[in-house]
Design an enzyme around this catalytic site. Structure first.
Site, PDB file in Angstrom:
ATOM      1  N   GLY A 172       0.816  -1.209   0.000  1.00  0.00           N
ATOM      2  CA  GLY A 172       0.000   0.000   0.000  1.00  0.00           C
ATOM      3  C   GLY A 172       0.847   1.255   0.000  1.00  0.00           C
ATOM      4  N   GLY A 173       0.588   2.103   1.006  1.00  0.00           N
ATOM      5  CA  GLY A 173       1.322   3.360   1.106  1.00  0.00           C
ATOM      6  C   GLY A 173       2.816   3.149   1.243  1.00  0.00           C
ATOM      7  N   GLY A 407      13.736  10.514 -35.217  1.00  0.00           N
ATOM      8  CA  GLY A 407      13.406  10.944 -33.858  1.00  0.00           C
ATOM      9  C   GLY A 407      14.554  10.709 -32.902  1.00  0.00           C
ATOM     10  N   ALA A 408      15.304   9.643 -33.113  1.00  0.00           N
ATOM     11  CA  ALA A 408      16.400   9.341 -32.183  1.00  0.00           C
ATOM     12  C   ALA A 408      17.433  10.465 -32.213  1.00  0.00           C
ATOM     13  CB  ALA A 408      17.043   8.013 -32.541  1.00  0.00           C
TER      14      ALA A 408
HETATM   15  C1  HXC Z   1      -2.228  -3.702  10.884  1.00  0.00           C
HETATM   16  C2  HXC Z   1      -0.818  -5.351  10.139  1.00  0.00           C
HETATM   17  C3  HXC Z   1      -0.986  -4.925   8.805  1.00  0.00           C
HETATM   18  C4  HXC Z   1      -1.838  -3.795   8.580  1.00  0.00           C
HETATM   19  C5  HXC Z   1       0.383  -6.576   8.821  1.00  0.00           C
HETATM   20  N1  HXC Z   1       0.024  -6.364  10.097  1.00  0.00           N
HETATM   21  N2  HXC Z   1      -0.221  -5.705   7.996  1.00  0.00           N
HETATM   22  N3  HXC Z   1      -1.434  -4.736  11.167  1.00  0.00           N
HETATM   23  N4  HXC Z   1      -2.417  -3.219   9.636  1.00  0.00           N
HETATM   24  N5  HXC Z   1      -1.981  -3.277   7.342  1.00  0.00           N
HETATM   25  C6  HXC Z   1       0.503  -7.069  11.288  1.00  0.00           C
HETATM   26  C7  HXC Z   1       0.020  -8.504  11.383  1.00  0.00           C
HETATM   27  O1  HXC Z   1      -1.240  -8.559  12.010  1.00  0.00           O
HETATM   28  C8  HXC Z   1       1.118  -9.124  12.262  1.00  0.00           C
HETATM   29  O2  HXC Z   1       0.897  -8.757  13.604  1.00  0.00           O
HETATM   30  C9  HXC Z   1       2.360  -8.382  11.812  1.00  0.00           C
HETATM   31  O3  HXC Z   1       1.911  -7.180  11.193  1.00  0.00           O
HETATM   32  C10 HXC Z   1       3.167  -9.171  10.794  1.00  0.00           C
HETATM   33  O4  HXC Z   1       2.303  -9.540   9.728  1.00  0.00           O
HETATM   34  P1  HXC Z   1       2.253 -11.025   9.140  1.00  0.00           P
HETATM   35  O5  HXC Z   1       1.077 -11.089   8.235  1.00  0.00           O
HETATM   36  O6  HXC Z   1       2.351 -11.998  10.246  1.00  0.00           O
HETATM   37  O7  HXC Z   1       3.631 -11.073   8.324  1.00  0.00           O
HETATM   38  P2  HXC Z   1       3.910 -11.669   6.887  1.00  0.00           P
HETATM   39  O8  HXC Z   1       3.370 -13.036   6.766  1.00  0.00           O
HETATM   40  O9  HXC Z   1       5.370 -11.456   6.674  1.00  0.00           O
HETATM   41  O10 HXC Z   1       3.086 -10.748   5.866  1.00  0.00           O
HETATM   42  C11 HXC Z   1       3.333  -9.375   5.820  1.00  0.00           C
HETATM   43  C12 HXC Z   1       2.302  -8.672   4.871  1.00  0.00           C
HETATM   44  C13 HXC Z   1       0.860  -9.067   5.277  1.00  0.00           C
HETATM   45  C14 HXC Z   1       2.588  -9.117   3.435  1.00  0.00           C
HETATM   46  C15 HXC Z   1       2.569  -7.190   4.981  1.00  0.00           C
HETATM   47  O11 HXC Z   1       0.707  -8.883   6.695  1.00  0.00           O
HETATM   48  C16 HXC Z   1      -0.156  -8.280   4.534  1.00  0.00           C
HETATM   49  O12 HXC Z   1      -0.520  -8.611   3.396  1.00  0.00           O
HETATM   50  N6  HXC Z   1      -0.695  -7.211   5.175  1.00  0.00           N
HETATM   51  C17 HXC Z   1      -1.665  -6.360   4.524  1.00  0.00           C
HETATM   52  C18 HXC Z   1      -0.988  -5.544   3.473  1.00  0.00           C
HETATM   53  C19 HXC Z   1      -1.901  -4.571   2.742  1.00  0.00           C
HETATM   54  O13 HXC Z   1      -2.760  -4.930   1.981  1.00  0.00           O
HETATM   55  N7  HXC Z   1      -1.729  -3.292   3.066  1.00  0.00           N
HETATM   56  C20 HXC Z   1      -2.404  -2.255   2.402  1.00  0.00           C
HETATM   57  C21 HXC Z   1      -2.916  -1.315   3.455  1.00  0.00           C
HETATM   58  S1  HXC Z   1      -3.793  -0.013   2.617  1.00  0.00           S
HETATM   59  P3  HXC Z   1       1.396  -9.645  14.836  1.00  0.00           P
HETATM   60  O14 HXC Z   1       0.797  -9.001  16.028  1.00  0.00           O
HETATM   61  O15 HXC Z   1       0.913 -11.021  14.564  1.00  0.00           O
HETATM   62  O16 HXC Z   1       2.890  -9.550  14.860  1.00  0.00           O
HETATM   63  C22 HXC Z   1      -2.701   1.209   2.402  1.00  0.00           C
HETATM   64  C23 HXC Z   1      -3.279   2.395   1.658  1.00  0.00           C
HETATM   65  C24 HXC Z   1      -2.367   3.583   1.732  1.00  0.00           C
HETATM   66  O17 HXC Z   1      -1.587   1.156   2.756  1.00  0.00           O
HETATM   67  C25 HXC Z   1      -2.789   4.656   0.783  1.00  0.00           C
HETATM   68  C26 HXC Z   1      -2.078   4.553  -0.547  1.00  0.00           C
HETATM   69  C27 HXC Z   1      -2.404   5.654  -1.492  1.00  0.00           C
END
Ligand code: HXC
Length: 517
Positions: A172-173, A407-408
């Protein structure tokens, strides 16, 4: 004497707690994945003993969703300042052991604080990114936190160098902020960049896909063109970041640092006189040309696996930092396509921001023809190259090594895009198009009416090549400044750069231009 003062002991205890982020168990998980912690990374990145931490006492806001009562010192990011090769930089390193390094309101506050200090002091900002993106439980506060960072990324762009090291799954961000910075460095097997993670994709589309396929290092280095540099380990990435900074000034008002060259600026490089084959259809390695001309060992190719028909990279010539742009005739004959246009134009603008002179080596038959490129907007993308070179006010030197067709010729730092010095090698072929195409258009009637059309085409092609496909026609008309022996090239570039050091340019006042993005 042993300190007994409870106030000092309390400070030490809190500091100790802050240093373990999300706790020893999560640190062990991080290590088991072959990854360093945020603090360990800063130790490798910065000159020993120079790191000064800021705001380590900040903790995460209470969780309004009621998922967890845990409060973590530092809130998942270590921020501060230190030195790289004796030059100050501001840094932030996300701590994956705290909520997966995700961005919260307070984490954003900490990152923005070091970004603001970097700007105020005119020094680079380096982000060590390892984060699941916006922290879900903070809702709109984390989204707003990202907006604060993105705005700074954009506003500081071209003022201070911004470098992002992707050291984990950056979602994401966590991927968008780096995309706004000057350079992204990824680590194979460890870095992943995507807007939406595999879990979300599975929930929405049912598709099962892993991190690597979605946004692994090879994807962003070779296919998407989002990443600029990659390494096999975190340590190498951190050390690469240190050397990359050596090509940049600390801010846009300074010049890049000089480093005494290990090569003789006046050396005649004989190998260059034998590099371009006599047969115009036989390719050669432009990479070798670049290697021979730059100070030995200084060429750092950027995006080497993406749009390989174009070459970009930072280097030193005569000890001075330069940006190299070229075609690689051994890949797709060095033709310019959409990706090559994007690759070149962004790099030209980055060098221009930071007072890094541009050296362009031209060998291209032109833009890639065809319906796919036309429909995907080669006009719009190719226009970026024209825009970037026209806008760039840094010293610009071009060397036409062989083909500069159509163009190049025009887009690749030609004289009337305000290039300061234009050289051509005797092997240069400067024309609106190659002999075969030109003869077919100009002499179609004559060829068709000839008793032996194939023979006639061959005769006319040879005549066209002899008369027009050489650098003298262009030099007589003033379109190149000099025709030089290839072996003289380094010397010519070194003396030209010296003559251009105090280059002065003036442009009409405006808010900003409207580059065809
Ligand atoms: C809160 C989160 C989190 C999130 C991970 N965690 N992503 N907590 N918000 N977005 C937490 C998990 O609960 C876990 O907590 C710890 O971080 C580690 O995550 P795991 O999943 O155990 O690790 P891993 O298997 O290595 O996977 C990592 C990951 C996955 C690939 C990042 O967690 C994931 O897919 N997260 C979501 C990613 C996503 O879609 N983000 C987009 C957000 S929207 P514990 O307590 O168990 O340690 C965004 C929009 C921004 O960002 C604006 C843009 C313009």
């Amino acid at each position: 004497m042993v300190d007994q003062d409870p106030r000092i002991l309390r400070l030490r205890e809190i500091r100790e707690r802050a240093s373990v982020g999300g706790g020893t168990e999560r640190i062990a998980t991080q290590h088991a994945k072959g990854k360093l912690t945020a603090r360990e990374r800063l130790d490798v990145l910065l000159d020993p003993g120079t790191f000064n931490e800021l705001e380590p006492f900040i903790t995460n806001r209470p969780d309004e969703m009621g998922l967890s009562n845990e409060r973590y010192l530092g809130d998942g990011v270590v921020t501060g300042y230190g030195q790289i090769n004796g030059r100050t930089v501001y840094v932030y390193a996300q701590d994956f052991t705290v909520f997966g390094g995700t961005l919260s309101e307070m984490q954003s506050h900490k990152i923005c604080r070091v970004m603001d200090l970097a700007l105020r002091n005119g020094v680079p900002i380096i982000g060590l990114i390892d984060s699941g993106g916006a922290r879900i439980q903070e809702g709109v506060k984390s989204l707003g936190g990202y907006a604060e960072i993105f705005r700074r990324n954009a506003q500081f762009s071209g003022v201070i160098p911004q470098i992002s090291l992707m050291l984990g799954p950056c979602a994401g961000g966590a991927a968008y902020s780096p995309a706004l910075t000057d350079l992204i460095i990824m680590v194979r097997q460890h870095s992943f960049m995507f807007l939406t993670g595999p879990e979300v994709i599975r929930a929405v589309t049912g598709e099962v896909i892993d991190h690597e396929q979605l946004g692994g290092t090879d994807i962003h280095m070779a296919i998407s063109g989002t990443s600029h540099l990659s390494t096999d380990s975190e340590q190498e990435a951190l050390s690469l970041c240190r050397s990359v900074l050596g090509y940049f000034p600390s801010n846009n008002l300074e010049n890049p640092p000089y480093s005494a060259p290990h090569a003789d600026p006046n050396e005649m490089i004989e190998e260059l006189n034998h590099i371009v084959p006599l047969d115009p259809a036989t390719p050669y390695q432009m990479h070798r040309v670049i290697e021979l001309i730059c100070d030995p060992g200084t060429f750092l190719e950027i995006q080497p696996a993406w749009a390989q028909n174009a070459i970009i990279g930072l280097a030193r010539i005569g000890g001075h930092s330069v940006g190299i742009v070229a075609q690689e005739p051994s890949v797709m004959a060095g033709v310019i396509d959409i990706d090559a246009s994007d690759k070149i134009s962004r790099f030209v603008r980055m060098c221009d921001c930071f007072n890094i002179p541009l050296i362009t080596f031209v060998d291209s038959p032109g833009f890639l023809p065809g319906i796919d490129q036309e429909h995907r907007g080669i006009i719009r993308h190719g226009a970026k190259v024209l825009y970037a070179y026209s806008e760039a006010t840094v010293p610009k030197i071009s060397v036409i090594t062989r083909k500069a067709y159509g163009g190049a010729y025009v887009v690749m730092s030609s004289k009337y895009l305000c290039t300061d010095v234009n050289y051509a090698w005797p092997s240069a072929e400067i024309a609106v198009m190659g002999p075969e195409g030109a003869v077919n258009i100009l002499y179609r009637k004559q060829i068709n009416e000839s008793p032996d059309p194939a023979m006639e085409r061959q005769r006319l092609t040879a005549m066209y090549r002899e008369r027009f496909i050489n650098p003298y026609f262009a030099a007589e008309a003033g379109y190149v400044d000099d025709i030089i022996e290839p072996r003289e090239t380094r010397q010519k570039i070194v003396t030209s750069l010296a003559a251009l050091r105090d280059k002065f340019t003036d442009a009409p006042p405006r808010k900003h231009g409207n580059i065809p993005v």
